[in-house]
Scaffold this motif. Sequence first.
Motif, short mmCIF file in Angstrom:
data_model
loop_
_atom_site.label_atom_id
_atom_site.label_comp_id
_atom_site.label_asym_id
_atom_site.label_seq_id
_atom_site.Cartn_x
_atom_site.Cartn_y
_atom_site.Cartn_z
N GLN A 178 124.32 52.30 -26.87
CA GLN A 178 123.94 53.43 -26.02
C GLN A 178 123.80 54.69 -26.86
O GLN A 178 124.46 54.82 -27.90
CB GLN A 178 125.01 53.70 -24.95
N ASP A 182 125.69 59.57 -24.28
CA ASP A 182 125.98 58.88 -23.02
C ASP A 182 127.33 58.17 -23.04
O ASP A 182 127.76 57.65 -22.02
CB ASP A 182 124.90 57.83 -22.72
N LYS A 294 120.81 49.65 -13.74
CA LYS A 294 120.01 50.84 -13.51
C LYS A 294 119.53 50.96 -12.06
O LYS A 294 118.88 51.95 -11.71
CB LYS A 294 118.79 50.85 -14.45
N ASN A 330 110.94 55.83 -19.80
CA ASN A 330 111.50 56.26 -21.08
C ASN A 330 112.64 55.36 -21.52
O ASN A 330 112.75 54.99 -22.69
CB ASN A 330 111.99 57.71 -20.99
N TRP A 331 113.50 55.00 -20.57
CA TRP A 331 114.62 54.11 -20.89
C TRP A 331 114.11 52.75 -21.35
O TRP A 331 114.61 52.19 -22.34
CB TRP A 331 115.52 53.96 -19.66
N ASN A 334 112.75 53.12 -24.88
CA ASN A 334 113.83 53.31 -25.86
C ASN A 334 114.47 51.97 -26.24
O ASN A 334 114.82 51.76 -27.40
CB ASN A 334 114.90 54.24 -25.30
N TYR A 335 114.61 51.09 -25.26
CA TYR A 335 115.30 49.83 -25.52
C TYR A 335 114.34 48.66 -25.79
O TYR A 335 114.74 47.50 -25.71
CB TYR A 335 116.23 49.50 -24.35
#
Length: 476
Positions: A178, A182, A294, A330-331, A334-335
């Motif tokens: 993470q 966060d 999420k 975006n999440w 990012n991953y």
Amino acid sequence: MHTIRTRFFGRKPLLAEIVRGVLAPTQPLDFALIGLKTIGKSRLLKYLASPEGPLLGPDPHGWRPERFRDGHNIIVGLYDCRWPEAQTNLPEFVRQQLVAQLQADQNIPEDWLAIDIQSSPGQHILQLTRRLNQHGFRLVIMLDNFDSVLQSKHISPDMLNQLRPLTDELGLIIAATQPLHDLQTGNKDLASSPLFNVMHQHFLSLLETEAAEEWLAAYGEHIRWEPVVADTLLEMTGRHPFLLARLNDVLLETRLHLPPDTVLTAEHLPLLQLRLAEHGRPLFEIIWRRLKEKEEKYGSLKSEQSLIHQLLSAPRGLSMIEPENTGFLNWLINYAIVVYNGSGYRLFSPLLHEYLANQLKLTVAIPAAVWPRTAAIQAGRTAAGQTAGQPANSQLKLSPIEAELLRYFQAHSRQVISVDRLLADVWGKPTASPRRVQEAIRRLRNQLRQTAPPIGTIENERGRGYRFVPARREIG
């Protein structure tokens, strides 16, 4: 193929930045590598710490400054934070590991280590680091699985703050799942630690296409295959390092079931897809669990408004993403769950696409416009599994875009689909001419009229779009 397991592929831009940063002539830089499990954080750290890696091994690219050119004066410590000792007292764990490593290093005289233990383990490490610096050495400490420490009930802001002064004297690299801002545990907001303010954060992405092709070429040195096999495996793996690594086991399994010297061809692709999907399940389950986490923030994955639901239909251009979904997008980026291609944002692999569709109980075909080779395998598998009386798309002589159009209509039966939506979801070109849709539907209708048993019809809803109505089937 055992040697391939230990080889490292790709990530040269990131490696170059890290090496130049931690070996900066004045003050070293510090890095945080972020990504889901299986994205390759541990693999990257092990490579950096290995005798063959860019810190200690050859330097063909000239990344190391002249002072550290031959690598003899670089000390790299790689410590796994999953050890109970690390979770109890991280600074003390690092101190013990470092002292033991220096004592075993023949290049470090014993008198360099003759330092009185200071009031804290962090200060002791700092004194050791400064003494090494005085003799021209650079210390690089890497902490893998950093999350394990931050989830421990023993961790305190003071323990993290003991590491902050070290970052002025040594290169620190941590790996976590993470972003540091966060990370929280219990009632202690550890993300406020000044340690995190100096870290250069990097989300680990998928491998570069060239690196994935190099990985596949390494397999090709041990197993003979036709070019179509390598191209399809590149598509299936989606350049994900976990899938590329597990392909080693898949190919070994396959070779055991075939005569010696068999050349893998397109006929073997359904088996390779089946086994790679099974070996990739740990990765897909990790992604699924994180997606479920999420839901509270971004809504149910089963909702038709869910971004995942939309991505399973077709790639989505940025203009097609609702404002409330941009944070989720975006999440996902990012991953390394979603990537961008010329037609929009999409899931990184057709195998993940199939897994998520199954989890959500959606009848959604792999988009041929995105993954044509894997979609062809799925279409062949579906046709082979059909029973009498079921629709048989394989009877139709369709172009790839017509086949994709039919699958899309079948997945959205009896719904009115606008031309704009078809251009976006099937063609992946929302600004293209509507004539593309009209011509494809004209040709598809001609095919459907000639099919027996009938599959269905495409109705025109004037001013609104098109509706696919499946043919009624008699059972029994």
